[in-house]
Every structure is written in structure tokens, then in C-alpha cells.
Design a protein around this motif. Structure first.
Motif, mmCIF file in Angstrom:
data_model
loop_
_atom_site.group_PDB
_atom_site.id
_atom_site.type_symbol
_atom_site.label_atom_id
_atom_site.label_comp_id
_atom_site.label_asym_id
_atom_site.label_seq_id
_atom_site.Cartn_x
_atom_site.Cartn_y
_atom_site.Cartn_z
ATOM 1 N N GLU A 11 0.951 -1.200 -0.133
ATOM 2 C CA GLU A 11 0.491 -0.110 -0.280
ATOM 3 C C GLU A 11 0.736 1.246 -0.274
ATOM 4 O O GLU A 11 0.628 2.175 -0.777
ATOM 5 C CB GLU A 11 -0.999 -0.236 1.177
ATOM 6 C CG GLU A 11 -1.762 0.969 1.726
ATOM 7 C CD GLU A 11 -2.755 1.117 2.859
ATOM 8 O OE1 GLU A 11 -2.406 1.766 3.698
ATOM 9 O OE2 GLU A 11 -4.281 0.716 2.300
ATOM 10 N N LEU A 12 1.922 0.819 0.836
ATOM 11 C CA LEU A 12 2.884 2.343 0.965
ATOM 12 C C LEU A 12 3.247 2.620 -0.445
ATOM 13 O O LEU A 12 3.793 3.889 -0.641
ATOM 14 C CB LEU A 12 3.818 2.058 1.630
ATOM 15 C CG LEU A 12 3.029 1.795 3.063
ATOM 16 C CD1 LEU A 12 4.002 1.931 4.710
ATOM 17 C CD2 LEU A 12 2.642 3.818 3.252
ATOM 18 N N ALA A 13 4.158 1.783 -1.120
ATOM 19 C CA ALA A 13 5.250 1.075 -2.219
ATOM 20 C C ALA A 13 3.953 2.150 -3.325
ATOM 21 O O ALA A 13 4.478 2.741 -3.844
ATOM 22 C CB ALA A 13 5.169 0.112 -2.351
ATOM 23 N N SER A 14 2.398 2.371 -3.647
ATOM 24 C CA SER A 14 1.799 2.448 -4.460
ATOM 25 C C SER A 14 1.285 3.381 -4.040
ATOM 26 O O SER A 14 0.723 3.687 -5.148
ATOM 27 C CB SER A 14 0.951 1.580 -4.911
ATOM 28 O OG SER A 14 -0.765 1.080 -3.921
ATOM 29 N N GLY A 15 1.028 3.706 -2.693
ATOM 30 C CA GLY A 15 0.368 5.242 -2.728
ATOM 31 C C GLY A 15 -1.262 4.847 -2.611
ATOM 32 O O GLY A 15 -1.918 6.135 -2.497
ATOM 33 N N GLN A 16 -1.717 3.873 -3.495
ATOM 34 C CA GLN A 16 -3.192 3.696 -2.804
ATOM 35 C C GLN A 16 -3.671 2.716 -1.676
ATOM 36 O O GLN A 16 -3.346 1.816 -0.910
ATOM 37 C CB GLN A 16 -3.259 3.040 -4.384
ATOM 38 C CG GLN A 16 -3.305 3.520 -5.480
ATOM 39 C CD GLN A 16 -3.838 4.740 -5.631
ATOM 40 O OE1 GLN A 16 -5.673 4.900 -5.349
ATOM 41 N NE2 GLN A 16 -3.810 6.146 -6.084
ATOM 42 N N LEU A 96 -2.555 5.694 4.303
ATOM 43 C CA LEU A 96 -2.124 4.677 5.628
ATOM 44 C C LEU A 96 -3.745 5.656 7.156
ATOM 45 O O LEU A 96 -4.558 4.093 7.285
ATOM 46 C CB LEU A 96 -1.135 4.522 6.407
ATOM 47 C CG LEU A 96 -1.652 2.978 7.375
ATOM 48 C CD1 LEU A 96 -1.438 2.061 6.840
ATOM 49 C CD2 LEU A 96 -0.269 3.652 7.769
ATOM 50 N N GLN A 97 -3.846 6.242 7.072
ATOM 51 C CA GLN A 97 -4.481 6.382 7.956
ATOM 52 C C GLN A 97 -5.634 6.735 7.541
ATOM 53 O O GLN A 97 -6.819 6.432 8.052
ATOM 54 C CB GLN A 97 -4.113 7.999 8.716
ATOM 55 C CG GLN A 97 -3.020 8.525 9.508
ATOM 56 C CD GLN A 97 -2.286 8.810 10.032
ATOM 57 O OE1 GLN A 97 -2.986 9.714 9.635
ATOM 58 N NE2 GLN A 97 -1.441 9.318 11.464
ATOM 59 N N LYS A 98 -6.155 7.266 6.334
ATOM 60 C CA LYS A 98 -7.738 7.270 5.718
ATOM 61 C C LYS A 98 -7.824 5.671 5.649
ATOM 62 O O LYS A 98 -9.069 5.950 6.102
ATOM 63 C CB LYS A 98 -7.275 7.649 4.888
ATOM 64 C CG LYS A 98 -8.160 9.476 4.250
ATOM 65 C CD LYS A 98 -7.705 9.915 2.990
ATOM 66 C CE LYS A 98 -8.479 11.185 2.728
ATOM 67 N NZ LYS A 98 -8.541 11.568 1.449
#
Length: 102
Positions: A11-16, A96-98
Motif C-alpha cells: 500500500e505504501l509503495a503504490s500510494g493507494q 494509511l491513516q485514511k
């Protein structure tokens, strides 16, 4: 636990944002109100009683210290430590928080 960490890294790598795991999803039965993040507690946040967030990850909220300790010892410790490590690797990640509803 390792599966969740891999999901968070992807998730962090893709930004989604990835879908929130069903076992960690909050049931918002009443709009605008939050339930205590301790799975065994059913207290609801109100205007008069605001819940306190986890001081480490800020992603979950508890109605009191007793619930926070129960949740920490039961499961949140592993997740929280993993989230904090990931937050340090990619500072400023709001997705991530969202994804976790905060």
C-alpha cells in the motif's frame, strides 16, 4: 501478522489504500460516532466523552486505559509496532491513516 505487514508495504509503495481487513474494520452503526477499538468493548464515543487515540500509531481510539491495556496485550501491540515502523520508512503517509478511518 506477516500478511498484514506485506499489505501495508504494498500500500505504501503504490500510494493507494488497501481494503481494511475485516477483522480490523470498525462497525460504524451510528454515523459520526466511534466505538471503542477494544473488540470486547461496546462503548460509543459521544460529544461529552471523547475517546483517546493510541499514543503510538494514532489509528485507534479507546474509551479508557483499561480497554487500551486489554487491546494492547491481546493484539494491538504487534500491529501498532508494525505500523510505526512503516510510518518511519515513509514519513507523511496520509493514505494509511485514511484507510484505518482516522
Amino acid at each position: 501478522m506477516r500478511d498484514l505487514i506485506e499489505v501495508l508495504r504494498a500500500e505504501l509503495a503504490s500510494g493507494q489504500p488497501s481494503p481494511v481487513p475485516t477483522w480490523y474494520r470498525f462497525d460504524m452503526k451510528r454515523p459520526g460516532l466511534r466505538y471503542c477499538s477494544n473488540p470486547t468493548c461496546f462503548n460509543t464515543e459521544t460529544e461529552a466523552t471523547k475517546f483517546c487515540p493510541c499514543s503510538r500509531c494514532k489509528l485507534v481510539k479507546y474509551c479508557g486505559t483499561a480497554c487500551q491495556k486489554k487491546s494492547w496485550n491481546a493484539s494491538h501491540k504487534q500491529l501498532c509496532v508494525a505500523l510505526k515502523v512503516e510510518q518511519h520508512r515513509t514519513p507523511g503517509d496520509k493514505a494509511l491513516q485514511k484507510a484505518f478511518g482516522s
